[in-house]
Structures are given as structure tokens and as C-alpha cells.
Design a protein around this motif. Structure first.
Motif, PDB file in Angstrom:
ATOM      1  N   GLU A 761     -87.587  29.669  80.166  1.00 12.59           N
ATOM      2  CA  GLU A 761     -88.012  31.004  80.608  1.00 12.59           C
ATOM      3  C   GLU A 761     -89.521  31.132  80.769  1.00 12.59           C
ATOM      4  OE1 GLU A 761     -86.771  31.464  76.187  1.00 12.59           O
ATOM      5  OE2 GLU A 761     -86.333  30.167  77.893  1.00 12.59           O
ATOM      6  N   ILE A 762     -90.265  30.119  80.332  1.00 18.60           N
ATOM      7  CA  ILE A 762     -91.725  30.191  80.375  1.00 18.60           C
ATOM      8  C   ILE A 762     -92.327  29.208  81.367  1.00 18.60           C
ATOM      9  CG2 ILE A 762     -93.828  29.677  79.036  1.00 18.60           C
ATOM     10  CD1 ILE A 762     -92.687  32.296  78.223  1.00 18.60           C
ATOM     11  N   VAL A 763     -91.799  28.018  81.402  1.00 15.53           N
ATOM     12  CA  VAL A 763     -92.523  26.892  81.977  1.00 15.53           C
ATOM     13  C   VAL A 763     -92.844  27.058  83.467  1.00 15.53           C
ATOM     14  CG1 VAL A 763     -90.449  25.524  82.516  1.00 15.53           C
ATOM     15  CG2 VAL A 763     -92.628  24.379  81.989  1.00 15.53           C
ATOM     16  N   ASP A 764     -91.918  27.580  84.258  1.00 16.50           N
ATOM     17  CA  ASP A 764     -92.196  27.707  85.694  1.00 16.50           C
ATOM     18  C   ASP A 764     -93.303  28.720  85.970  1.00 16.50           C
ATOM     19  OD1 ASP A 764     -90.342  25.932  87.210  1.00 16.50           O
ATOM     20  OD2 ASP A 764     -88.828  27.026  86.070  1.00 16.50           O
ATOM     21  N   ARG A 765     -93.286  29.823  85.224  1.00 10.59           N
ATOM     22  CA  ARG A 765     -94.337  30.831  85.424  1.00 10.59           C
ATOM     23  C   ARG A 765     -95.696  30.296  84.973  1.00 10.59           C
ATOM     24  NH1 ARG A 765     -92.330  34.945  81.748  1.00 10.59           N
ATOM     25  NH2 ARG A 765     -94.199  36.124  82.280  1.00 10.59           N
ATOM     26  N   LEU A 766     -95.696  29.548  83.881  1.00 10.59           N
ATOM     27  CA  LEU A 766     -96.945  28.961  83.406  1.00 10.59           C
ATOM     28  C   LEU A 766     -97.496  27.969  84.425  1.00 10.59           C
ATOM     29  CD1 LEU A 766     -99.109  28.400  81.288  1.00 10.59           C
ATOM     30  CD2 LEU A 766     -97.525  26.784  80.197  1.00 10.59           C
ATOM     31  N   ALA A 767     -96.650  27.132  84.926  1.00 10.51           N
ATOM     32  CA  ALA A 767     -97.089  26.149  85.915  1.00 10.51           C
ATOM     33  C   ALA A 767     -97.622  26.834  87.163  1.00 10.51           C
ATOM     34  CB  ALA A 767     -95.927  25.223  86.274  1.00 10.51           C
ATOM     35  N   LYS A 911     -83.481  35.572  81.344  1.00  9.15           N
ATOM     36  CA  LYS A 911     -84.153  35.533  80.041  1.00  9.15           C
ATOM     37  C   LYS A 911     -85.647  35.708  80.224  1.00  9.15           C
ATOM     38  CE  LYS A 911     -84.032  32.884  75.729  1.00  9.15           C
ATOM     39  NZ  LYS A 911     -83.571  31.621  75.083  1.00  9.15           N
ATOM     40  N   ALA A 912     -86.199  35.058  81.233  1.00 10.03           N
ATOM     41  CA  ALA A 912     -87.630  35.215  81.520  1.00 10.03           C
ATOM     42  C   ALA A 912     -87.945  36.650  81.911  1.00 10.03           C
ATOM     43  CB  ALA A 912     -88.047  34.253  82.631  1.00 10.03           C
ATOM     44  N   HIS A 913     -87.062  37.254  82.713  1.00 10.59           N
ATOM     45  CA  HIS A 913     -87.270  38.651  83.124  1.00 10.59           C
ATOM     46  C   HIS A 913     -87.252  39.589  81.924  1.00 10.59           C
ATOM     47  CE1 HIS A 913     -86.750  42.449  85.273  1.00 10.59           C
ATOM     48  NE2 HIS A 913     -85.721  42.686  84.459  1.00 10.59           N
ATOM     49  N   LEU A 914     -86.302  39.376  81.022  1.00 10.52           N
ATOM     50  CA  LEU A 914     -86.160  40.264  79.865  1.00 10.52           C
ATOM     51  C   LEU A 914     -87.315  40.127  78.879  1.00 10.52           C
ATOM     52  CD1 LEU A 914     -82.324  39.977  79.181  1.00 10.52           C
ATOM     53  CD2 LEU A 914     -83.572  41.908  80.169  1.00 10.52           C
ATOM     54  N   LEU A 915     -88.053  39.055  78.976  1.00 17.46           N
ATOM     55  CA  LEU A 915     -89.239  38.925  78.122  1.00 17.46           C
ATOM     56  C   LEU A 915     -90.295  39.963  78.474  1.00 17.46           C
ATOM     57  CD1 LEU A 915     -89.653  35.052  77.942  1.00 17.46           C
ATOM     58  CD2 LEU A 915     -88.981  36.583  76.083  1.00 17.46           C
ATOM     59  N   SER A 916     -90.249  40.450  79.708  1.00 14.46           N
ATOM     60  CA  SER A 916     -91.233  41.437  80.147  1.00 14.46           C
ATOM     61  C   SER A 916     -90.636  42.813  80.402  1.00 14.46           C
ATOM     62  CB  SER A 916     -91.914  40.959  81.441  1.00 14.46           C
ATOM     63  OG  SER A 916     -92.525  39.710  81.246  1.00 14.46           O
ATOM     64  N   ASP A 917     -89.344  42.858  80.677  1.00 15.05           N
ATOM     65  CA  ASP A 917     -88.728  44.118  81.083  1.00 15.05           C
ATOM     66  C   ASP A 917     -87.271  44.113  80.613  1.00 15.05           C
ATOM     67  OD1 ASP A 917     -87.702  46.333  82.319  1.00 15.05           O
ATOM     68  OD2 ASP A 917     -88.588  45.924  84.279  1.00 15.05           O
TER      69      ASP A 917
END
Length: 953
Positions: A761-767, A911-917
Motif C-alpha cells: 500500500e506504500i511502495v508504489d506511491r513512494l516510488a 488499503k492504500a486509499h484507506l490510509l488517507s481516506d
């Protein structure tokens, strides 16, 4: 000269000596006057003698001459002579009382005139006044005497004197002496509050208490009085800091003496009787209850009680609270934790925001748990909670006033400069401009003088130490209230108070937290926390701040840690943000790079040490939503402060580094939420900052070209361009500055806990964030970031490039990260890394050869991964749309169905979306991860599809 004639300065002859009056009365037509004639003599003098223009002064002089004769005849006092002196005293003192009881009793006198004489010569009158008090008490006329004296004294101070303040030390010292003389007698103190103007009228305006009540004028004696501020500071705005310091210290010393004397006066009233004590507390409560707007955003200061008045009362109440908040805490249990359950407390809570409940819930609680009518709060509880209220509305109102006039001073100066500029270019405007400038310069003197006076008041270390000691003691009490057993500090308290909810974000859990907030703390007015926090943040700006290196500071830090660690305690994120700001000040290294003044507490206090890191990580997430319209921007300042603390804890205290690693491994959901917020912020701030720098660059070029007479490219006129330039500069400076701390944490944490940054849920956005910013710094458009004086915007492009590439290297051994960079079709290009190495090594020498080798090797690995991905993707051909993630447009690996929108999406994406919203991205309905439904059928179809394509190939 016979005795009676000497004492009363009269003669019955045809002419008297110098200073003697000739008595014209048939009853006194004698060669020698006796004691039997004194009554008639005094009545004649006071009511008929046209030459006796100051009758009360005459009575006082007679009294003093009588005492002198007593001393002269001390060794030969016969019974007859002693009786004569007693009778003279009785009559002189008696007529002194009559003069105050019957207005215009004397032919040339009135009470205001007597007051004026006494104030001007209090030392001469002090003995006589003492005798008047004692006689009135014996005769039962004391209430009448005091009732006549003090309202007229207040009338004289507020109506006849132009000013009553520190500028006239002789007058205010005399007045304080008068109050001290009267109230040193318990018989006066016990009934003083029954004088008609002790209390203000019910409809008294907030600004009128200090002018119409008996204690009002003396309680305004302060350097904060505008007239005092103007005289001491405003007459010369060009004073050096050292000159101002001298004035500060002089006024501080004077004010200390005044506060001590006021404390004595108030203390006598508190000790006078139970009734006078309750009346005094009621008086203070009446004042503060009518001045809640002092903490209002748009309050009209002229309609409210003055800063001088309110801060003096605040300091006096805090002085009274000190004995039961000392370090022994022996009287702490005397403060009623259920104080607001009483029917008879003084403070008006209507309209007060509560710590973590609404009005209806609080009222319902108090109604159900109300104490009986005859159960009254003790003095300690009343004084303590009144002190809290004054800390917020009294001292706190002064803090807010200072915050308001600071920009006001800047605006006045700018307006003066603007008018001067216009007047120089327009002669017709010059006359008007001159008058306008004079008015504004006068306003500037007053406003700047008040600003300097406030600075002088709050730089008084000894006085502010008393206030902060109260806050520290109060912090211990509030922990006691929060403690379910109410036994702290005599028994330790364990945190958290309620179990942390695994997998649930507290930011979206307000109802649960409110339901589990401790009672009665949750129902307390919010200012119980806000007052101490506002004061501590404000006072920390002073080099003499009592917050620094204070032996009792750990009590306040413990309370602050609890508020941050237990999200159910305080619902207002702005208050927590201020606490974080203060703790960041305490964490920042000192001038010699030694640890910040709170670091020792962070390391050695058990309660703090065990809870601080989790508290900061959790609040970093919670502050995402502040509930205000500006919540998107509010969070950045709080997270900047948190980042300062986290960085210092990580560098200087190994225990916190171990805790962080433990959280990343054993509480991964919690830690990933934190990392996601860090990533969101850094992505936005860098994008915002670099975009605004590009705008600054373009506008600077445009303005320069226009100054050279070149053709303009943009449509805006110069005024609009300069406005946009100023706006872009502000935003660039803010965004780049805030991003600096975030990138520092990324450097630290990716080095020691890389696994936390490569979750699905993190790695693609970080990259994507790293690649995009790398392209901005070294790509084709990097020239647009070249601005004049980049330091002005906290922008160091080479250092930023080094930080970003360091993160690549720290994650270079993680295959998930390499693959994510390779998948970034928008920004990833191998040549960007080559360009970065060229800048960092060959141009600047910021990094080593080993660093460059690792970075190039990473780029090579990512490039190879990209080619493999392309080859694999091409083998799948035209993938059916139902197999593609609707947000990422990649083939799903673990599809799930959203419960309300029924959309299929990859688990890592939602899961990545729910980390922010915490909502369904397709219909905005509330959504939690545990509510998604695994779609095993679709998952199997995707697996079968991939297998078929590979087999066919």
C-alpha cells in the motif's frame, strides 16, 4: 497658653497668636477654656468658623497635638489631666466620624475634600484614621463610616483624578496605604464586602468593574495600563533593547511591590470572615464571567475589562493557590475533582466548550450527579478553579491581545510609509498627509508602547515562574482527575487508559473515544487545558521563560504526554497541536548543540519514556482531520513540530530508536498509517514547493525582461504580477521548509527500517513521489527552479537531491521498491540517476564514490526490472477490463469487492486509499478495510488468464 487653647489653637481674647483662631461665642466667653467647653468649642469651630477651610485637617491636627501633650506630660499625668486627654480624644475622634457620616456637617467641608486631603498626606492622617476605625467599631457605627469613606474614595480616584496609575507613585502609594490601614482591622475586613459598591450592579458593563467597584481602581495598578505604557515606552520608539530592558526591570520591581500589597489587602478580606471570603470570590467570579469575550476572535477591547485589571487578579489568585500546589502535594486531595457537580460554585460554564463532551451530555451528567444544596465547595477548590478561569480569560486574554496588536503595529507602519510616499509625489496631498501621519504616529506610539509593556510584563521571570509553578501543580491535579482511582501522584498511573484499537484510526473514531473518556474530566470546560497550554507556548518565546530548566517541568510534560497518548482525553486537535509545538521547542538543541531542555525528561521520566513515541506517531495520524475549514493546512505545522521531536529522539536517545523499530515490526498496521501520512505530506509539500519556486522563477524573469523594455509574455499588469510573486514566495518558503523535516525522517527511517516503506500500500506511491521529484531537480525543466536568493525560501536544491537519492540507496536492496520504481512509467528514467550522480559527485562533491556506485547500480537494476515488466505485460495482450484495477489500471493480484459500491478493486489499492481516506472512493460511503469482501472467483479467473497467456506464448 492653657492646655485646651494649645490643643485646639484657639483663644478667647481679642486677638490670637499666629495660627490661633479667636472664638466668638457667648458660651465660650471665658478667660480659660476647660474640658467641659471642648464640645461647644469644636461645634463652633466646625460649623461657624468661616476661616476654618479644612475642618478635617483641623480635627487631625487637634488629635496630633493632644497626643503630643500626652507625651510631654507623660511623667506627671494626674487623674484629672488624664481624663481631660481622654475627653478631648473622644470628642475630636467623634466629630471626625460625624464629618464622614453627615455630608456638609462642617461649614467648609465635604467628604470628597477630606478624602483628597488624606490621599495627599496619608502619613499625617494614618493615626487619626486608625482611631476613627476603632471608635466606630466600639460605637457600632463602623459600617456607616466605611460606607461613607470608600465609595467617596473610589469616586475621587475615578472622577476627580485624570489618571490613577503608576505614573503618580505618591497618590497610588497613599491609596494602597489607606486600604491597608482599614483592612488591617478584622472588624473592617469582615464587613467590607457589604459596602454598597463592593459589588458592581447586575447590569454593569465588563469594562466598568474597575471604575465603579471598591477594589477596582487599585487592582488596575500595573505596567499594562495604557497611560503607563505610553509614558514609559511610547514617547521614544527608538530605544535600544538594552534601554527597554532597564525600563522593564524598573517597572517589574515596582509592580512586584504593588502585587504584594494587593495580595495583603485581598488576604485580609479572605480572612475577615466566611462571608467576606465568599463575597470576594463571588466578586472575582462576577468579573471573569462577564469577560469571556476577552478570548474572542473579534472582541472590542474597549468594552471589556483591561489587561491591567485582569492580570493583577490572575496573579493574586495564583498566589493564593500556591500553598496547596506545592511539591509535597499534601493538600492536593483538598481540591474537589467533582467541583462542577456543586450547585454553589461561582464560575459560569454556560456556553463553555467541554474537554470531550457536548453541552447536553455534560448537563445531563451534572443533573444526575448534583450534590445537595448544603454541600458547598471549600475555599481551596473555589480558589483553584477561579485561578484556572483567570489564567485563560485574564492572562490568556492579554496573550491574545498581544497577538492581535502585533500585526496591527506592522500595518500602521506600512500605512505611514505609504502616505509619506504619496505626499512626496503629490504636493496637493501633503497637507492632509501631514495631519494623517500625525494621527497615525500617535496611534503607533500608544500601540507600540502597550506591546512593549506586555513584553516587559511577561519577561518578569519571578512573576511568570509563579504562574508556571501553578500550571505544573495543576497538571499533577489534572492527572489525578484523569486517574480512574484519583490517587495520583501517590500511586502511579498506567497508560493507555483504554486499550488501543488495533487497525482502527483514531481520527475516525471520535464517538468511541468520547464514550470512553474519563469522568469527570471529559465534562470539564476546555479552558482547563487550553489556558495552561496557551500560556506555556506563549511564554516559551522569552529567553527568561520559566518553562526552561524548571524543576517542576516534568509534571507538565507528563500531562502533555498523557493528552497525546490517550486520544480519548482531549478532542480538540488544535490544543494538541500547541502542545506538540511546545514540546518541539523543548526538544530542539540549544545554541551549543547540547540536548533541548526537555530531552532529559523525555529520557528519564518513566511515564514519558514509555508513552511519548507512540503518542507522537498516533497524533501525526490523527491531526489529518482537525475539523476546521483549514484542516488540510493545519496538519503541516503540527507534523513539522512532531518531526523535530522524532528526529531528536532518534538521534539522541537509543531507547526511542529501539521503540520505533519495535513498532514497525510488531504493530505494522499502526506504523504503516504513520508512514502513509508522512508520504502524503512529503508528496504534496515538495510538489507545492517546487511548483511555486517555478512560478517565482517565471515571474522574476518576466519582471526583469519588462524592466529592460522587452516584450511581455504574461498578461498580468505589474501590480498583479508582484502580488502573485509575493504569494508564490510565501507558499514556496512554507512548503519547502515544512518538507525539509519530512525528508529528514525519511532518510533516518528508511536506513534502519526499510521494510516499513515497501509494503504494497506504500511502495508504489513512494516510488512515484521520489521519481517525480528527481525529475524536477535534474530533468529538462530543472532550470525553472533557479531563483534569486534560494536561501530565502529554505531551498537548497543540491541538499534536497542528496536526501532524495539517499532514500533510493537505503531501499536499494528491497526488491519491492526496485519493482515499484520500474513500474513508474510517468517519471522513471535511468538517465535521471546518471544526471544526479554528475551533480552530486562531480559538481558539488556532496557524496562519495561508493554512494554514486550504489545509486547507478540501483538505476540499472530498476531499468532491467522495467524491461522485464514490459515484456511480461506485452505477453498478456489486451487484458479484459474486469481484471484491471479501476484506480491503478494494473492487473489485480488480490481483488476484493467493496460492500456498498460493489466495485472490484485490488486489496493493496483500497488499503492504500484507506490510509488517507476512510470512505469508499466510488460513492464516499464510510468504509473500513475489514468490511471489504475477498473475490476469490475473480482472483482465480485472473490467475487462469495469466497462465493461459504465458502458455500460449
Amino acid at each position: 497658653m492653657p492646655l485646651i487653647e494649645q490643643i485646639f489653637c484657639v483663644t478667647t481674647g481679642q486677638s490670637g497668636g499666629e495660627g490661633y483662631d479667636v472664638v466668638h461665642s457667648e458660651e465660650l466667653d471665658k478667660d480659660v477654656l476647660s474640658v467641659e467647653d471642648v464640645d461647644t468649642l469644636l461645634l463652633c469651630q466646625l460649623t461657624e468658623n468661616e476661616n476654618l477651610t479644612e475642618p478635617f485637617a483641623y480635627l487631625n491636627a487637634c488629635f496630633k497635638r493632644c497626643q503630643q501633650q500626652k507625651r510631654v506630660n507623660k511623667g506627671q499625668l494626674s487623674d484629672s489631666l488624664q481624663a481631660t486627654f481622654q475627653e478631648v480624644d473622644r470628642l475630636v475622634i467623634g466629630y471626625g466620624l460625624v464629618a464622614f457620616q453627615i455630608e456638609n456637617f462642617c461649614i467648609h467641608g465635604n467628604i470628597i475634600n477630606y478624602i483628597r486631603q488624606i490621599v495627599k498626606n496619608v502619613d499625617i492622617y494614618s493615626d487619626f484614621i486608625s482611631q476613627l476605625i476603632q471608635r466606630a467599631n466600639l460605637e457600632g457605627t463602623l459600617p456607616d463610616f466605611v460606607e461613607s469613606f470608600f465609595p467617596n474614595l473610589v469616586k475621587y480616584l475615578t472622577k476627580e483624578l485624570q489618571y490613577f496609575d503608576l505614573n503618580d507613585s505618591q497618590t497610588y502609594n497613599a491609596v494602597l496605604t489607606i486600604y491597608e490601614i482599614f483592612l488591617s482591622y478584622k472588624c473592617v475586613a469582615s464587613t467590607f464586602t457589604k459596602i454598597s459598591s463592593f459589588f458592581a450592579k447586575f447590569d454593569c458593563k465588563p469594562s466598568e468593574f474597575e471604575k465603579t467597584t471598591l477594589l477596582g481602581p487599585i487592582l488596575t495598578l500595573s505596567p499594562l495600563n495604557p497611560n503607563v505604557a505610553l509614558r514609559n515606552y511610547g514617547e521614544n520608539l527608538e530605544r535600544t533593547p538594552q534601554q527597554k530592558k532597564v525600563i522593564h526591570e524598573s517597572l517589574q520591581a515596582e509592580h512586584k511591590v504593588i502585587v504584594d500589597r494587593l495580595f495583603f489587602i485581598v488576604d485580609r478580606l479572605l480572612r475577615g470572615s466566611l462571608e467576606s471570603r465568599n463575597d470576594l470570590l463571588s466578586y472575582f467570579a462576577q468579573i471573569v464571567n462577564k469577560n469571556h469575550l476577552r478570548r474572542g476572535d473579534h472582541a472590542n477591547q474597549s468594552k471589556l475589562a483591561s489587561n491591567a485589571f485582569m492580570t493583577n487578579i490572575s496573579v493574586i489568585l495564583i498566589k493564593f493557590s500556591q500553598p496547596f500546589l506545592d511539591v509535597s502535594y499534601k493538600k492536593l486531595d483538598k481540591i474537589d475533582v467533582n467541583y462542577f457537580n456543586n450547585l454553589n460554585f461561582f464560575i459560569d460554564l454556560s456556553g463553555e466548550t467541554r474537554i470531550n463532551s457536548d453541552f447536553e451530555e455534560a448537563d445531563e451528567f451534572y443533573d444526575k450527579n448534583r450534590k445537595s444544596d448544603d454541600c458547598k465547595p471549600n475555599f481551596i477548590s473555589d480558589c483553584f478553579f477561579l485561578s484556572f478561569t483567570y489564567l485563560h480569560y485574564g492572562i490568556g486574554g492579554t496573550l491574545l491581545y498581544d497577538e492581535k496588536i502585533t500585526p496591527q503595529i506592522k500595518r500602521i507602519k506600512q500605512e505611514i510609509d505609504r502616505i509619506k510616499g504619496i505626499s512626496q509625489s503629490q504636493e496637493l496631498f501633503a497637507s492632509f498627509a501631514s495631519m494623517r501621519i500625525q494621527q497615525m504616529e500617535k496611534s503607533l506610539k500608544i500601540t507600540q508602547g502597550i506591546k512593549d509593556a506586555i513584553q516587559g510584563f511577561f519577561s518578569n521571570k519571578s512573576l511568570q515562574l509563579e504562574v508556571f509553578d501553578f500550571i505544573c501543580g495543576a497538571s499533577t491535579f489534572l492527572i489525578r482527575v484523569i486517574d480512574p482511582e484519583h490517587q495520583y501522584p501517590f500511586q502511579p498511573i498506567n497508560l493507555p487508559l483504554i486499550p488501543d484499537q488495533v487497525g482502527v484510526e483514531n481520527v475516525d473514531n471520535a464517538d468511541y473515544l468520547r464514550a470512553h473518556a474519563p469522568i469527570p474530566f471529559k465534562y470539564y470546560p476546555e479552558y482547563i487545558v487550553e489556558g495552561p497550554v496557551n500560556y506555556s507556548v506563549y511564554i516559551s518565546q522569552y529567553t527568561s521563560s520559566p518553562v526552561f530548566r524548571n524543576p517542576r517541568l516534568q509534571s507538565f510534560v507528563e500531562f502533555s504526554t498523557m493528552i497525546l497518548r490517550c486520544p480519548e482525553l482531549v478532542s480538540n486537535p488544535h490544543l494538541k497541536g500547541k502542545l506538540v509545538q511546545l514540546m518541539s521547542i523543548g526538544a530542539m538543541p540549544l545554541a551549543d548543540d547540547s540536548p533541548g531542555f526537555m530531552m532529559d525528561i523525555f529520557e528519564n521520566n518513566e511515564l514519558v519514556r514509555n508513552n511519548l513515541l507512540y503518542a507522537f506517531l498516533d497524533f501525526y495520524v490523527i491531526v489529518e482531520k482537525t475539523g476546521s475549514s483549514s484542516q488540510f493546512y493545519d496538519k503541516f505545522n503540527s507534523r513539522y513540530s512532531i518531526s523535530i521531536v522524532l528526529e531528536q529522539l532518534y538521534h539522541r536517545i537509543p531507547l526511542y530508536r529501539e521503540q520505533l523499530v519495535w513498532q514497525s515490526k510488531n504493530n505494522s498496521d499502526f506504523f504503516v498509517r504513520f508512514v502513509a501520512r508522512m508520504l502524503n505530506d512529503l508528496t504534496f509539500l515538495l510538489d507545492e514547493g517546487l511548483s511555486n519556486l517555478a512560478e517565482v522563477h517565471n515571474i522574476q524573469i518576466e519582471l526583469e525582461n519588462r524592466s529592460r523594455g522587452l516584450t511581455q509574455v504574461r498578461e498580468e499588469d505589474e501590480k498583479e504580477l508582484r502580488s502573485k510573486l509575493a504569494s508564490a514566495e510565501r507558499q514556496a518558503k512554507s512548503s519547502i521548509g515544512l518538507a525539509d523535516k519530512s525528508i529528514t525522517l525519511f532518510e533516518l527511517y528508511t536506513r534502519d527500517i526499510p521494510g516499513a516503506f515497501v509494503t504494497p500500500e506504500i511502495v508504489d506511491r513512494l516510488a512515484g513521489m521520489l521519481d517525480h521529484n528527481l525529475e524536477s531537480l535534474v530533468g529538462k525543466k530543472c532550470g525553472e527552479l533557479k531563483v534569486r536568493d534560494p536561501q530565502q525560501y529554505s531551498f537548497n536544491p543540491k541538499e534536497l537531491l542528496r536526501s532524495l537519492t539517499t532514500v533510493y540507496i537505503h531501499l536499494s536492496d528491497e526488491h519491492e521498491f526496485i519493482a515499484a520504481v520500474a513500474r513508474d512509467g510517468r517519471s522513471f528514467r535511468k538517465e535521471l540517476f546518471e544526471r544526479a550522480v554528475h551533480i552530486l559527485a562531480r559538481k558539488t562533491g556532496l557524496v562519495s564514490d561508493v554512494f554514486c556506485h550504489k545509486l547507478l547500480k540501483f538505476a540499472e537494476n530498476a531499468e532491467q526490472e522495467r524491461l522485464l515488466e514490459e515484456e511480461e505485460d506485452s505477453s498478456y495482450g489486451d487484458v479484459p477490463e474486469e481484471f484491471l484495477d479501476p484506480l491503478m489500471y494494473t492487473i489485480m493480484k488480490d481483488p476484493v469487492t467493496l460492500p456498498t459500491s460493489k466495485v472490484n478493486i485490488d486489496r493493496s489499492t483500497i488499503k492504500a486509499h484507506l490510509l488517507s481516506d476512510s470512505t469508499d472512493p466510488f460513492n464516499r460511503m464510510p468504509l473500513k478495510l475489514e468490511q471489504v469482501i475477498p473475490n476469490e472467483t475473480l482472483k482465480q479467473r485472473i490467475i487462469d488468464y495469466k497462465r493461459e497467456k504465458k502458455t500460449a506464448k
